[in-house]
Design an enzyme around this catalytic site. Structure first.
Site, PDB file in Angstrom:
ATOM      1  N   TYR A  50     -22.806  27.605 -28.501  1.00 23.06           N
ATOM      2  CA  TYR A  50     -22.370  27.756 -29.717  1.00 23.06           C
ATOM      3  C   TYR A  50     -20.554  27.721 -29.472  1.00 23.06           C
ATOM      4  O   TYR A  50     -19.685  27.014 -30.082  1.00 23.06           O
ATOM      5  CB  TYR A  50     -22.766  28.836 -30.607  1.00 23.06           C
ATOM      6  CG  TYR A  50     -21.968  28.976 -31.931  1.00 23.06           C
ATOM      7  CD1 TYR A  50     -22.637  28.346 -32.924  1.00 23.06           C
ATOM      8  CD2 TYR A  50     -21.026  29.899 -32.268  1.00 23.06           C
ATOM      9  CE1 TYR A  50     -22.200  28.706 -34.425  1.00 23.06           C
ATOM     10  CE2 TYR A  50     -20.599  30.073 -33.437  1.00 23.06           C
ATOM     11  CZ  TYR A  50     -21.107  29.480 -34.459  1.00 23.06           C
ATOM     12  OH  TYR A  50     -20.646  29.394 -35.855  1.00 23.06           O
TER      13      TYR A  50
ATOM     14  N   LYS B  23     -17.626  25.182 -30.728  1.00 22.17           N
ATOM     15  CA  LYS B  23     -16.657  25.750 -31.599  1.00 22.17           C
ATOM     16  C   LYS B  23     -15.240  25.593 -30.966  1.00 22.17           C
ATOM     17  O   LYS B  23     -14.346  25.410 -31.655  1.00 22.17           O
ATOM     18  CB  LYS B  23     -17.282  27.086 -32.020  1.00 22.17           C
ATOM     19  CG  LYS B  23     -18.458  27.111 -32.991  1.00 22.17           C
ATOM     20  CD  LYS B  23     -18.171  26.205 -34.388  1.00 22.17           C
ATOM     21  CE  LYS B  23     -19.295  26.487 -35.082  1.00 22.17           C
ATOM     22  NZ  LYS B  23     -18.998  25.723 -36.475  1.00 22.17           N
TER      23      LYS B  23
HETATM   24  N1  CAA Z   1     -22.554  42.504 -24.314  1.00 20.24           N
HETATM   25  C1  CAA Z   1     -22.896  43.002 -23.204  1.00 20.24           C
HETATM   26  N2  CAA Z   1     -24.303  43.062 -23.150  1.00 20.24           N
HETATM   27  C2  CAA Z   1     -25.415  42.546 -24.204  1.00 20.24           C
HETATM   28  C3  CAA Z   1     -24.738  42.185 -25.328  1.00 20.24           C
HETATM   29  C4  CAA Z   1     -23.468  41.997 -25.271  1.00 20.24           C
HETATM   30  N3  CAA Z   1     -22.825  41.709 -26.728  1.00 20.24           N
HETATM   31  N4  CAA Z   1     -25.798  41.762 -25.953  1.00 20.24           N
HETATM   32  C5  CAA Z   1     -26.838  41.992 -25.154  1.00 20.24           C
HETATM   33  N5  CAA Z   1     -26.499  42.669 -24.275  1.00 20.24           N
HETATM   34  C6  CAA Z   1     -27.366  42.977 -23.028  1.00 20.24           C
HETATM   35  C7  CAA Z   1     -28.596  43.814 -23.302  1.00 20.24           C
HETATM   36  O1  CAA Z   1     -28.328  45.124 -23.873  1.00 20.24           O
HETATM   37  C8  CAA Z   1     -29.586  43.624 -22.278  1.00 20.24           C
HETATM   38  O2  CAA Z   1     -29.144  44.407 -21.439  1.00 20.24           O
HETATM   39  P1  CAA Z   1     -30.469  45.078 -20.262  1.00 20.24           P
HETATM   40  O3  CAA Z   1     -30.987  43.715 -19.454  1.00 20.24           O
HETATM   41  O4  CAA Z   1     -29.609  46.085 -19.411  1.00 20.24           O
HETATM   42  O5  CAA Z   1     -31.504  45.659 -21.124  1.00 20.24           O
HETATM   43  C9  CAA Z   1     -29.065  42.379 -21.830  1.00 20.24           C
HETATM   44  O6  CAA Z   1     -27.963  41.979 -22.475  1.00 20.24           O
HETATM   45  C10 CAA Z   1     -30.395  41.287 -22.251  1.00 20.24           C
HETATM   46  O7  CAA Z   1     -30.744  41.479 -23.638  1.00 20.24           O
HETATM   47  P2  CAA Z   1     -32.054  40.791 -24.264  1.00 20.24           P
HETATM   48  O8  CAA Z   1     -33.047  40.629 -22.947  1.00 20.24           O
HETATM   49  O9  CAA Z   1     -32.616  41.773 -25.198  1.00 20.24           O
HETATM   50  O10 CAA Z   1     -31.741  39.662 -24.483  1.00 20.24           O
HETATM   51  P3  CAA Z   1     -32.318  38.570 -25.578  1.00 20.24           P
HETATM   52  O11 CAA Z   1     -32.990  37.522 -24.912  1.00 20.24           O
HETATM   53  O12 CAA Z   1     -33.127  39.536 -26.659  1.00 20.24           O
HETATM   54  O13 CAA Z   1     -30.958  37.870 -26.108  1.00 20.24           O
HETATM   55  C11 CAA Z   1     -29.147  37.830 -27.564  1.00 20.24           C
HETATM   56  C12 CAA Z   1     -29.836  38.958 -26.816  1.00 20.24           C
HETATM   57  C13 CAA Z   1     -29.739  36.675 -28.220  1.00 20.24           C
HETATM   58  C14 CAA Z   1     -27.816  37.312 -27.126  1.00 20.24           C
HETATM   59  C15 CAA Z   1     -28.849  39.069 -28.781  1.00 20.24           C
HETATM   60  O14 CAA Z   1     -28.283  40.104 -28.165  1.00 20.24           O
HETATM   61  C16 CAA Z   1     -27.962  38.373 -30.021  1.00 20.24           C
HETATM   62  O15 CAA Z   1     -28.508  37.694 -30.842  1.00 20.24           O
HETATM   63  N6  CAA Z   1     -26.695  38.976 -29.919  1.00 20.24           N
HETATM   64  C17 CAA Z   1     -25.941  38.399 -30.843  1.00 20.24           C
HETATM   65  C18 CAA Z   1     -25.129  36.873 -30.616  1.00 20.24           C
HETATM   66  C19 CAA Z   1     -24.140  36.709 -31.560  1.00 20.24           C
HETATM   67  O16 CAA Z   1     -23.243  37.449 -32.068  1.00 20.24           O
HETATM   68  N7  CAA Z   1     -24.298  35.659 -32.503  1.00 20.24           N
HETATM   69  C20 CAA Z   1     -23.658  35.150 -33.561  1.00 20.24           C
HETATM   70  C21 CAA Z   1     -24.364  34.654 -34.449  1.00 20.24           C
HETATM   71  S1  CAA Z   1     -23.617  34.499 -35.859  1.00 20.24           S
HETATM   72  C22 CAA Z   1     -22.373  33.121 -35.561  1.00 20.24           C
HETATM   73  O17 CAA Z   1     -22.634  32.534 -34.789  1.00 20.24           O
HETATM   74  C23 CAA Z   1     -21.535  33.046 -36.777  1.00 20.24           C
HETATM   75  C24 CAA Z   1     -20.043  32.837 -36.301  1.00 20.24           C
HETATM   76  O18 CAA Z   1     -19.512  32.017 -36.198  1.00 20.24           O
HETATM   77  C25 CAA Z   1     -19.419  34.383 -35.944  1.00 20.24           C
END
Ligand code: CAA
Length: 240
Positions: A147, A151
């Site tokens: 993404y 962008k």
């Molecule tokens: N920073 C640092 N570490 C992070 C993190 C972050 N932001 N998010 C997750 N982690 C870490 C977790 O704590 C986890 O750590 P451990 O391995 O130590 O447990 C590790 O990363 C992996 O996490 P998961 O295995 O749970 O990962 P997942 O496969 O479930 O996926 C994700 C994680 C999909 C990235 C989820 O965190 C997520 O959805 N994050 C949000 C992403 C985001 O901001 N998207 C924006 C959508 S809205 C949009 O896009 C509109 C716009 O223009 C703003």
């Protein structure tokens, strides 16, 4: 007759607010959508705005759809490339399919939306191109390699188009919304969303109307010397 505006992804989320704001501003608006027929029908019933269904990621569908809009409504003066999707995953889990789907919609889709209307804008000596990018194209985001790449690429598109269109009366600008209260943001796991809101100095998500008002300005004659710019609307979360 008013100016004609095309809004891709214009029936839901930020796009819905943009379509409504442009209609309220006197534009004849066409809103596209990709799949949700039910929502599009309800949107037209509520707003009187005509909808068109095509996949922005497919060039021929976009070209044919735009030809139909112009046959129905007249030449498109304002194009808002808003349609976008997320397929979030940490990079080590991201599949080539998740990469490609997002590239097709958010980056190639912007090309496909602007390219068919560009020659007409050049001929008529007027055009407004507005691309909805994202804060995450400016700063990157954990889980959004795909993404964020699209962008950021969208900003390259408008900065180049601005230079090509300036002498022809066309402006091309981008808006980088921060986290806005839409289905896309609500799809982020709640615990993650709460953390994100904690990083927004405004202390809240943005509203779709707060982005739509930026679009109304960029579409208007008042913005005539603003070209190749990026408006950040993110509650002070990030300064580009
Ligand atoms: N920073 C640092 N570490 C992070 C993190 C972050 N932001 N998010 C997750 N982690 C870490 C977790 O704590 C986890 O750590 P451990 O391995 O130590 O447990 C590790 O990363 C992996 O996490 P998961 O295995 O749970 O990962 P997942 O496969 O479930 O996926 C994700 C994680 C999909 C990235 C989820 O965190 C997520 O959805 N994050 C949000 C992403 C985001 O901001 N998207 C924006 C959508 S809205 C949009 O896009 C509109 C716009 O223009 C703003």
């Amino acid at each position: 007759m008013g100016r004609v505006a095309l809004v891709t992804g214009g029936t839901r989320g930020i796009g819905e607010a943009i379509s409504k704001a442009l209609k309220a501003g006197g534009y004849d608006v066409a809103a596209t959508y990709a799949g949700n027929d039910e929502k599009a029908k309800a949107f037209t019933e509520a707003t009187g705005i005509k909808t068109y269904k095509w996949n922005v990621g497919d060039y021929d569908s976009s070209k044919n759809g735009i030809a139909q809009v112009e046959a129905d409504m007249g030449p498109i003066d304002v194009v808002v490339a808003n349609a976008g999707i997320t397929r979030d995953a940490p990079f080590h889990k991201m599949t080539p399919e998740q990469w490609q789907e997002v590239i097709d919609t958010n980056l190639t889709g912007v090309f496909n939306t602007i390219h068919p209307v560009w020659p007409g804008m050049r001929e008529r000596g007027f055009g407004r191109v507005i691309v909805i990018s994202s804060i995450n194209g400016q700063k990157g985001q954990f889980g959004q390699v795909n993404y964020a790449a699209t962008k950021a690429g969208d900003l390259g598109i408008v900065r180049s188009l601005a230079q090509e269109g300036a002498a022809k009366g066309i402006t091309a600008n981008a808006i980088c919304p921060g986290y806005i209260a839409t289905e896309m943001v609500m799809a982020v796991p709640e615990s993650v969303r709460e953390k994100i809101i904690g990083m927004i100095p405004a202390g809240r998500l943005g509203e779709p109307d707060e982005i739509a008002r930026c679009v109304s300005f960029l579409a208007s004659d008042d913005s005539s010397f603003i070209n190749g710019s990026v408006i950040s609307a993110n509650g002070a979360q990030f300064f580009a």
